[in-house]
Scaffold this active site. Structure first.
Site, PDB file in Angstrom:
ATOM      1  N   CYS A 157      26.598  33.508 -68.760  1.00 47.06           N
ATOM      2  CA  CYS A 157      27.871  32.921 -69.205  1.00 47.06           C
ATOM      3  C   CYS A 157      27.587  31.869 -70.273  1.00 47.06           C
ATOM      4  O   CYS A 157      26.793  30.950 -70.046  1.00 47.06           O
ATOM      5  CB  CYS A 157      28.627  32.293 -68.040  1.00 47.06           C
ATOM      6  SG  CYS A 157      30.117  31.453 -68.621  1.00 47.06           S
ATOM      7  N   GLY A 181      34.936  41.563 -78.650  1.00 46.01           N
ATOM      8  CA  GLY A 181      35.742  42.409 -79.512  1.00 46.01           C
ATOM      9  C   GLY A 181      34.939  42.944 -80.692  1.00 46.01           C
ATOM     10  O   GLY A 181      33.698  42.916 -80.694  1.00 46.01           O
ATOM     11  N   SER A 217      37.788  43.368 -74.295  1.00 40.37           N
ATOM     12  CA  SER A 217      38.797  42.940 -75.274  1.00 40.37           C
ATOM     13  C   SER A 217      39.744  44.063 -75.666  1.00 40.37           C
ATOM     14  O   SER A 217      40.880  43.804 -76.084  1.00 40.37           O
ATOM     15  CB  SER A 217      38.107  42.412 -76.535  1.00 40.37           C
ATOM     16  OG  SER A 217      37.237  41.359 -76.220  1.00 40.37           O
TER      17      SER A 217
HETATM   18  O1  RRO Z   1      34.557  32.293 -67.680  1.00 42.08           O
HETATM   19  C1  RRO Z   1      34.025  32.290 -68.804  1.00 42.08           C
HETATM   20  O2  RRO Z   1      34.178  31.361 -69.613  1.00 42.08           O
HETATM   21  C2  RRO Z   1      33.148  33.398 -69.232  1.00 42.08           C
HETATM   22  C3  RRO Z   1      32.163  33.974 -68.439  1.00 42.08           C
HETATM   23 BR1  RRO Z   1      31.895  33.520 -66.653  1.00 42.08          BR
HETATM   24  C4  RRO Z   1      31.283  34.947 -68.992  1.00 42.08           C
HETATM   25  O3  RRO Z   1      30.361  35.485 -68.351  1.00 42.08           O
HETATM   26  N1  RRO Z   1      31.481  35.280 -70.297  1.00 42.08           N
HETATM   27  C5  RRO Z   1      32.453  34.720 -71.057  1.00 42.08           C
HETATM   28  O4  RRO Z   1      32.590  35.063 -72.242  1.00 42.08           O
HETATM   29  N2  RRO Z   1      33.290  33.790 -70.501  1.00 42.08           N
END
Ligand code: RRO
Length: 326
Positions: free
Chosen positions: A129, A217, A266
């Site tokens: 993340c 995207g 997306s």
């Molecule tokens: O929740 C988020 O901000 C998030 C997560 Br956990 C992820 O794995 N990938 C992302 O783009 N956002």
């Protein structure tokens, strides 16, 4: 159109990417009813998280950027939603993928044990993340050693096969893939979003409340294709190729790069809730028009060095696609 990943059968090769439709059982069921062959729930952590302040997600013209901040109700509450989702999906023959994240190697094991109580078909281990600070200091996906340690811990905490979700924001993604494969991963999801930033020209301020976010995207597709190509050349594990797949042709490209199946995220924002059925139909038509009988015929073609004419199209040539961006 069916395929297998880590011993699990998917009726179609399209996988709802984690986070797009949360963990709402009704939304996960809707993805399955409209053509998803597997569905991933939103990543959960041991403790609940509120996530970041708005704005958290924006269409910036060439894709999305998000900094949700991992909002989730915590593993104990999420597991009840997963139970309901697993029951609904079982009736449709569509496997559920639980998704977990944590601050420490040990907590990854604890979260895996908790979500396993809902008996998902697969567990996605989100070590990539881009939007949360971790007490670990950096993403576990940033180093081969840390990624392998998490993988070993999860494997020793649950009998359910696990997929490790990797980040494009590393120097050598093939090395990370080799490390998680050696540590016992059953598959790989590639890739998470790519860190980026929007700046408002008038004020000079970052657009997202969090400052930075993860790009997904269309803009992510070439990065995802490169990562899937490199990983599939490095390890034998099945890969869910995720990043910028908006059309059936994009799915063909992802399978050609070596993916076992294809993540859809997306595209749901840009093409609406029928994204799965539309992409599936386009994929079938493409295969038929090009004389291919099944997905296996095109899988990994990039490694066979197929020299082909390159046609660059922007935006993707799907009738009506542009209108959804209005
Ligand atoms: O929740 C988020 O901000 C998030 C997560 Br956990 C992820 O794995 N990938 C992302 O783009 N956002």
């Amino acid at each position: 159109m069916s395929c297998r990943i880590a011993g699990v059968r998917l009726p179609t090769p399209l996988v709802l990417a984690s986070g797009v439709w949360g963990t709402s059982p009704t939304l996960l069921e809707r993805a399955a009813r409209t053509g998803a062959g597997a569905v991933a729930a939103k990543t959960c952590t041991l403790a609940p998280r509120r996530g970041h302040r708005n704005p958290t997600a924006i269409d910036w013209g060439h894709g999305l950027i998000n900094a949700m901040g991992l909002p989730n109700p915590g593993a104990a509450e999420e597991v009840e939603l997963l139970r309901d989702a697993a029951r609904r999906l079982a009736a449709l023959g569509v496997p559920l993928i639980a998704s977990i994240a944590a601050d420490t190697v040990e907590d990854f094991g604890r979260a895996a044990a908790i979500v396993s109580e809902a008996d998902p078909a697969l567990i996605e281990v989100n070590i990539s993340c881009p939007n949360v600070e971790s007490s670990h200091g950096e993403m576990f996906a940033s180093s081969a050693e840390a990624a392998a340690a998490v993988t070993r811990q999860v494997k020793s905490s649950t009998p359910i096969p696990c997929l490790v979700k990797l980040s494009p924001n590393v120097a050598d993604i093939a090395a990370i893939a080799r490390a998680v494969a050696a540590a016992g991963a059953d598959g790989i999801t590639a890739i998470n979003t790519m860190p980026g930033m929007l700046v408002d020209a008038e004020s000079g301020a970052p657009v997202l409340a969090n400052g930075t976010g993860g790009i997904s995207g269309a803009a992510l597709k070439p990065i995802a294709l490169r990562c899937v190509h490199e990983i599939s050349g490095a390890v034998e594990l099945p890969i869910i190729g995720t990043g910028g797949v908006i059309t059936g042709t994009d799915a063909v490209e992802m399978l050609s790069a070596g993916a076992a199946c294809v993540g859809i995220g997306s595209a749901i924002v840009f093409r609406g809730e029928n994204a799965f059925s539309s992409i599936l139909e386009e994929l079938k038509v493409w295969l038929a028009e090009h004389g291919y009988r099944c997905l296996e015929d095109i899988r990994g073609r990039t490694h066979r060095g197929a020299g082909a004419a390159v046609v660059v199209t922007n935006p993707p040539p799907v009738p009506g696609w542009e209108k959804t961006r209005a």
